[in-house]
Design a protein around this motif. Sequence first.
Motif, PDB file in Angstrom:
ATOM      1  N   UNK A  42      -8.461 -16.173   2.154  1.00 49.66           N
ATOM      2  CA  UNK A  42      -7.464 -17.118   1.669  1.00 49.66           C
ATOM      3  C   UNK A  42      -7.131 -18.168   2.720  1.00 49.66           C
ATOM      4  N   UNK A  43      -7.126 -19.415   2.280  1.00 51.86           N
ATOM      5  CA  UNK A  43      -6.776 -20.540   3.138  1.00 51.86           C
ATOM      6  C   UNK A  43      -5.861 -21.476   2.373  1.00 51.86           C
ATOM      7  N   UNK A  44      -5.055 -22.206   3.113  1.00 53.98           N
ATOM      8  CA  UNK A  44      -4.228 -23.261   2.537  1.00 53.98           C
ATOM      9  C   UNK A  44      -4.421 -24.488   3.420  1.00 53.98           C
ATOM     10  N   UNK A  45      -5.102 -25.503   2.884  1.00 56.57           N
ATOM     11  CA  UNK A  45      -5.445 -26.725   3.626  1.00 56.57           C
ATOM     12  C   UNK A  45      -6.218 -26.394   4.897  1.00 56.57           C
ATOM     13  N   UNK A  46      -7.165 -25.466   4.777  1.00 57.74           N
ATOM     14  CA  UNK A  46      -8.022 -25.105   5.892  1.00 57.74           C
ATOM     15  C   UNK A  46      -7.424 -24.117   6.873  1.00 57.74           C
ATOM     16  N   UNK A  47      -6.183 -23.728   6.674  1.00 58.19           N
ATOM     17  CA  UNK A  47      -5.511 -22.776   7.572  1.00 58.19           C
ATOM     18  C   UNK A  47      -5.578 -21.381   6.978  1.00 58.19           C
ATOM     19  N   UNK A  48      -6.196 -20.451   7.708  1.00 54.78           N
ATOM     20  CA  UNK A  48      -6.356 -19.065   7.256  1.00 54.78           C
ATOM     21  C   UNK A  48      -5.002 -18.427   6.987  1.00 54.78           C
TER      22      UNK A  48
END
Length: 113
Positions: A42-48
Motif C-alpha cells: 500500500x502506498x499513498x502518493x508514492x509513500x509506503x
Amino acid sequence: MNDRLPIDLLVSALLRRANDAGGMAMVLAKGDSQAGSILLILNDKGRFSGMLEQGRDLDGRIALVSAGPPDTALPDEVTSYWQRRRARDPDLWVIDLDIPSAQRFAAETIAQH
C-alpha cells in the motif's frame, strides 16, 4: 463447488478500480489464477503505508490482515519481504497499490467478494 471468485478476477477488478479512481495498481508477481492469495503493498502518493494480505476471518469470510514490515520501512525492506514471501509461496500475487486510503480501497474491492 467453491463459492470463491478466481484470484485473477479479483486482481483484474482491483487494477481496473484503481485506474478508474485515478490511482495506480501494478502486478509485481503473478500467482495461481484460481487458488493463489494476494499480498498488497500500500502506498499513498508514492509513500509506503503498509502491507495487507488476503486471509480468512474466524467465520471463514475473506479478510485483509496486516503483513510485512512496519509503515516506516525502507523500500529495500519492502521488496525483500515480498520476495521472500513469494519464494516460499509461488501461488502468491503481489500487487503494488498507490491510491489515497489504499487500505479502505483494497478492503472494498477484495474483502467484499
